[in-house]
Design a protein around this motif. Structure first.
Motif, short mmCIF file in Angstrom:
data_model
loop_
_atom_site.label_atom_id
_atom_site.label_comp_id
_atom_site.label_asym_id
_atom_site.label_seq_id
_atom_site.Cartn_x
_atom_site.Cartn_y
_atom_site.Cartn_z
N ARG A 69 7.48 -3.14 -2.48
CA ARG A 69 6.52 -3.57 -1.47
C ARG A 69 6.71 -2.69 -0.23
O ARG A 69 7.77 -2.71 0.40
CB ARG A 69 6.74 -5.04 -1.11
N ILE A 70 5.69 -1.89 0.08
CA ILE A 70 5.82 -0.94 1.19
C ILE A 70 4.98 -1.35 2.39
O ILE A 70 4.06 -2.16 2.28
CB ILE A 70 5.39 0.48 0.75
N LYS A 71 5.34 -0.79 3.53
CA LYS A 71 4.51 -0.79 4.74
C LYS A 71 4.14 0.66 5.01
O LYS A 71 4.99 1.55 4.93
CB LYS A 71 5.26 -1.38 5.93
N LEU A 72 2.90 0.91 5.32
CA LEU A 72 2.44 2.28 5.48
C LEU A 72 2.96 2.91 6.77
O LEU A 72 2.97 2.28 7.83
CB LEU A 72 0.92 2.34 5.46
N GLY A 73 3.35 4.17 6.65
CA GLY A 73 3.73 4.97 7.80
C GLY A 73 2.62 5.94 8.14
O GLY A 73 1.44 5.61 8.04
#
Length: 305
Positions: free
Chosen positions: A59-63
């Motif tokens: 589960r990622i958060k966008l950079g």
């Protein structure tokens, strides 16, 4: 028209060395970045987050956004938009269907493995950001409230004006989109249409929401300096944040942000009324190592009804 897809270059730092996550797809017998086509009604940022979760279980958060690529497929041209995504403790779990291997490798090893030469472009941009110290970032998300009932037909207090039905649908789409960055803090005008716009995201992420009178149209008209102070204050907190406000307030906030970015990025900011459509957002990524420098600018419209 090109087929559109989205993905992410997942990265981490180990003993100061950059590592990237590459995947092997048995169907094509190739090495690439996690990516995939959009589902119906999905935005590109949402697709990037979903595809990484589906293919490698992270589960990622966008950079920061990275260069898009284009290449030929059987149906014509395909365009893939990529984002950087910092991954710390999570380890990949390939789905064993679309992906059978996922490995953390150095940039040089990634260049050797990647099957599509165009996949090198986003890699080079990510490595450059890492070397400049601007890959670790945190986002400021500037949000204009969703579509509200017409001012001309509203007879009650201006601050009580509510969203129309299409605005409520926009607010739900905004909630899904904001989850791609997942800020746990939101600053909003206390007027009803702004509060209603954030409500779906509040149900998804349970952020800490602070209502600030300086972000209302009325307060801004009297004392725009207070709205400026709100924008300036987010840099002191150094935490991901949403700012939800009204069309007349937007240019004042943008005036605070523009000097903190390159001329090239500043040129991407909207310069004319209405600045943003109802429910539209601007994502500004601030360098975690240089807290007064914005290193990327994006503008995304989640839903148009």
């Amino acid at each position: 028209m090109a087929v559109r897809a989205a993905g992410a270059l997942c990265w981490r730092s180990r003993r100061g060395e950059l590592q990237l996550l590459v995947i092997h797809r048995p169907r094509y017998d190739d090495w690439s970045w996690p990516k995939g086509k959009l589902d119906d009604g999905e935005t590109l940022p949402e697709a990037a987050v979903r595809e990484v979760a589906e293919e490698v279980g992270i589960r990622i958060k966008l950079g920061i956004p990275l260069p898009s690529i284009q290449y030929k497929v059987n149906s014509g041209m395909k365009e893939v938009l990529y984002w950087a995504a910092h991954v710390d403790e999570q380890e990949p779990l390939p789905d064993d269907h679309e992906v059978d291997q996922a490995e953390w490798v150095s940039p040089d090893k990634a260049r050797e493995l990647l099957s599509n030469p165009s996949d090198i472009d986003p890699l080079n941009a990510l490595v450059e950001a890492f070397e400049e110290g601007h890959l670790p970032t945190w986002p400021i998300i500037l949000l204009r409230h969703a579509k509200a009932k017409p001012r001309s037909s509203w007879t009650l207090a201006e601050g009580d004006r509510t969203l129309v039905a299409s605005g409520q649908r926009q607010a739900k789409a905004v909630g899904r989109l904001l989850n791609a960055w997942g800020p746990k803090r939101a600053l909003t005008s206390p007027w009803v249409r702004c509060v209603q716009t954030l409500k779906p995201y509040a149900k998804i992420a349970n952020p800490k929401i602070k209502q600030i009178d300086a972000l209302t149209e009325a307060s801004h008209k009297r004392q725009p300096k207070k709205a400026r102070a709100v924008a300036e204050g987010v840099f002191e907190k150094r935490k991901p944040v949403i700012i939800c406000t009204h069309r007349p307030v937007l240019p004042t906030l943008l005036e605070v942000f523009a000097p903190k970015m390159s001329d090239e990025d500043a040129a991407k900011l909207p310069t004319s009324d209405p600045y943003l459509s109802p429910g539209e957002i601007i994502i500004l990524h601030v360098s975690a190592l240089d807290n007064q420098r914005i290193v990327s600018v994006e503008q995304v419209k989640p839903f148009d009804d």
